[in-house]
Design a protein around this motif. Structure first.
Motif, PDB file in Angstrom:
ATOM      1  N   THR A   1       0.629  -1.042   0.426  1.00  0.00           N
ATOM      2  CA  THR A   1       0.189  -0.147   0.031  1.00  0.00           C
ATOM      3  C   THR A   1       1.011   1.185  -0.283  1.00  0.00           C
ATOM      4  O   THR A   1       0.754   2.130  -0.565  1.00  0.00           O
ATOM      5  N   LEU A   2       2.047   1.377   0.413  1.00  0.00           N
ATOM      6  CA  LEU A   2       2.875   2.156   0.545  1.00  0.00           C
ATOM      7  C   LEU A   2       3.757   2.535  -0.547  1.00  0.00           C
ATOM      8  O   LEU A   2       3.642   3.565  -1.167  1.00  0.00           O
ATOM      9  N   LEU A   3       4.460   1.361  -0.647  1.00  0.00           N
ATOM     10  CA  LEU A   3       5.119   1.612  -2.250  1.00  0.00           C
ATOM     11  C   LEU A   3       5.046   0.343  -3.671  1.00  0.00           C
ATOM     12  O   LEU A   3       5.396  -0.643  -3.567  1.00  0.00           O
ATOM     13  N   PRO A   4       3.647   0.494  -3.879  1.00  0.00           N
ATOM     14  CA  PRO A   4       3.174  -0.382  -4.504  1.00  0.00           C
ATOM     15  C   PRO A   4       3.459  -0.063  -5.850  1.00  0.00           C
ATOM     16  O   PRO A   4       3.529  -1.417  -6.523  1.00  0.00           O
ATOM     17  N   ASP A   5       4.242   0.448  -6.440  1.00  0.00           N
ATOM     18  CA  ASP A   5       4.940   0.144  -7.221  1.00  0.00           C
ATOM     19  C   ASP A   5       6.924  -0.274  -7.435  1.00  0.00           C
ATOM     20  O   ASP A   5       7.214  -0.340  -8.525  1.00  0.00           O
ATOM     21  N   PHE A   6       7.028  -0.595  -6.382  1.00  0.00           N
ATOM     22  CA  PHE A   6       8.588  -1.481  -6.022  1.00  0.00           C
ATOM     23  C   PHE A   6       8.675  -2.500  -6.542  1.00  0.00           C
ATOM     24  O   PHE A   6       7.312  -3.606  -6.061  1.00  0.00           O
ATOM     25  N   THR A   7      10.015  -3.253  -7.409  1.00  0.00           N
ATOM     26  CA  THR A   7       9.540  -4.005  -7.584  1.00  0.00           C
ATOM     27  C   THR A   7      10.202  -5.458  -6.802  1.00  0.00           C
ATOM     28  O   THR A   7      11.475  -4.723  -6.144  1.00  0.00           O
ATOM     29  N   PHE A   8      10.444  -6.726  -7.024  1.00  0.00           N
ATOM     30  CA  PHE A   8      10.849  -7.830  -6.259  1.00  0.00           C
ATOM     31  C   PHE A   8      11.073  -8.624  -7.790  1.00  0.00           C
ATOM     32  O   PHE A   8      10.305  -8.893  -8.165  1.00  0.00           O
ATOM     33  N   SER A   9      12.677  -8.800  -8.241  1.00  0.00           N
ATOM     34  CA  SER A   9      13.055  -9.941  -8.865  1.00  0.00           C
ATOM     35  C   SER A   9      12.803 -11.018  -8.649  1.00  0.00           C
ATOM     36  O   SER A   9      13.215 -11.629  -7.590  1.00  0.00           O
ATOM     37  N   ILE A  10      11.376 -11.972  -8.644  1.00  0.00           N
ATOM     38  CA  ILE A  10      11.625 -13.407  -8.867  1.00  0.00           C
ATOM     39  C   ILE A  10      11.576 -14.739  -9.609  1.00  0.00           C
ATOM     40  O   ILE A  10      11.459 -14.505 -11.526  1.00  0.00           O
TER      41      ILE A  10
END
Length: 295
Positions: free
Chosen positions: A156-165
């Protein structure tokens, strides 16, 4: 340095909440693992640990809960399955690091505690009001509700932060959170309905925690106040009293270090993060956000 000294050092630091939460879960898991093994070797009973588990896990029966109120929180530190604790702690580490970096240690702990309470509340309501569950005594344990609260808060705070999966590549955490919620809802009619319901309770709390924080209301203040009181009780330190003295007008204009950012500034920064991600912040905005997290 011994393992015990490392653990002691980890708990002696005031800015180490994430590692402390991880360590508590691991230590409880190891303690129960050893306890189960000893009980089995001594009695040949694979269920000999159940009385202790029932004393710490959350019961669905209100009458039993009244005699074990501590289980509203203790259940969120208990695991028995290796992959259960591994999944929970990996998610707590990844998403908890985001929450800690942007909101601080105290709010991370507040989220964990409130997530556990919200998961417990929804679990108890479901198992005592819904006909499909009513009359079926059960117990709940595991950090999943707390971890889900942290995940939804970060998303909710950082919706567009990405993790590499692995196999998928970069994925925005808002999609990870959405999948987690959908899986939890779908799993209510599966083999672990109580756990899935608790996940949903934690998810709801995590979402509203950030939304209320963006509106200037910190839902974690009661948790922080209780934590401060317990800390003073354990350490024996008295409350600090601050005496304000009048000063000449000119002395108040002297620089004494960076000023603390106001709530309006923080709200604008949080809105910017929601729109464009943390990477879009300037160095000054990042410093303001960090300073606000220490208040």
């Amino acid at each position: 340095m011994s393992i015990f000294q490392d653990i002691r050092t980890a708990f002696s630091r005031r800015d180490n909440a994430l590692n402390q939460l991880l360590l508590i879960n691991v230590l409880v898991f190891v303690a129960f693992l050893l306890f189960r093994t000893i009980i089995f070797l001594a009695t040949q009973n694979r269920q000999g640990h159940m009385p202790v588990l029932e004393w710490l896990a959350l019961p669905s029966v209100p009458g039993t809960l009244l005699t074990r109120p501590w289980t509203l929180l203790t259940y969120s530190f208990i695991h028995f399955d290796f992959f259960h604790i591994l999944f929970n702690l990996l998610n707590l580490y990844w998403f908890g690091a985001l929450v800690r970096e942007y909101l601080g240690d105290r709010r991370l702990v507040s989220l964990y505690v409130l997530g556990a309470l919200a998961g417990a509340a929804l679990y108890l309501l479901a198992f005592n009001l819904l006909p499909v569950f009513r009359g079926t005594p059960a117990i709940l344990y595991g950090a999943s509700a707390s971890v889900t609260a942290v995940i939804l808060a970060a998303a909710t705070l950082l919706p567009d932060f990405t993790f590499s999966i692995i196999l998928l590549g970069p994925v925005r955490i808002k999609y990870i959170a959405a999948v987690l919620v959908i899986v939890s809802i779908a799993g209510v009619n599966g083999g672990n309905p109580g756990g899935e319901i608790a996940h949903i309770g934690g998810a709801i709390l995590g979402y509203f925690f950030i939304k209320q924080l963006q509106r200037g209301r910190d839902l974690g203040r009661p948790v922080q106040a209780v934590g401060d009181w317990v800390g003073r009780l354990v350490t024996g330190r008295p409350n600090l009293r601050v005496t304000h003295r009048s000063r000449p007008v000119e002395s108040t204009t002297k620089a004494t270090g960076p000023r603390k950012p106001g709530q309006e500034e923080i709200d604008l920064i949080l809105d910017k993060i929601s729109r464009s991600g943390y990477e879009s912040l300037s160095k000054e905005e990042k410093q303001k956000l960090f300073k606000a997290s220490q208040q």
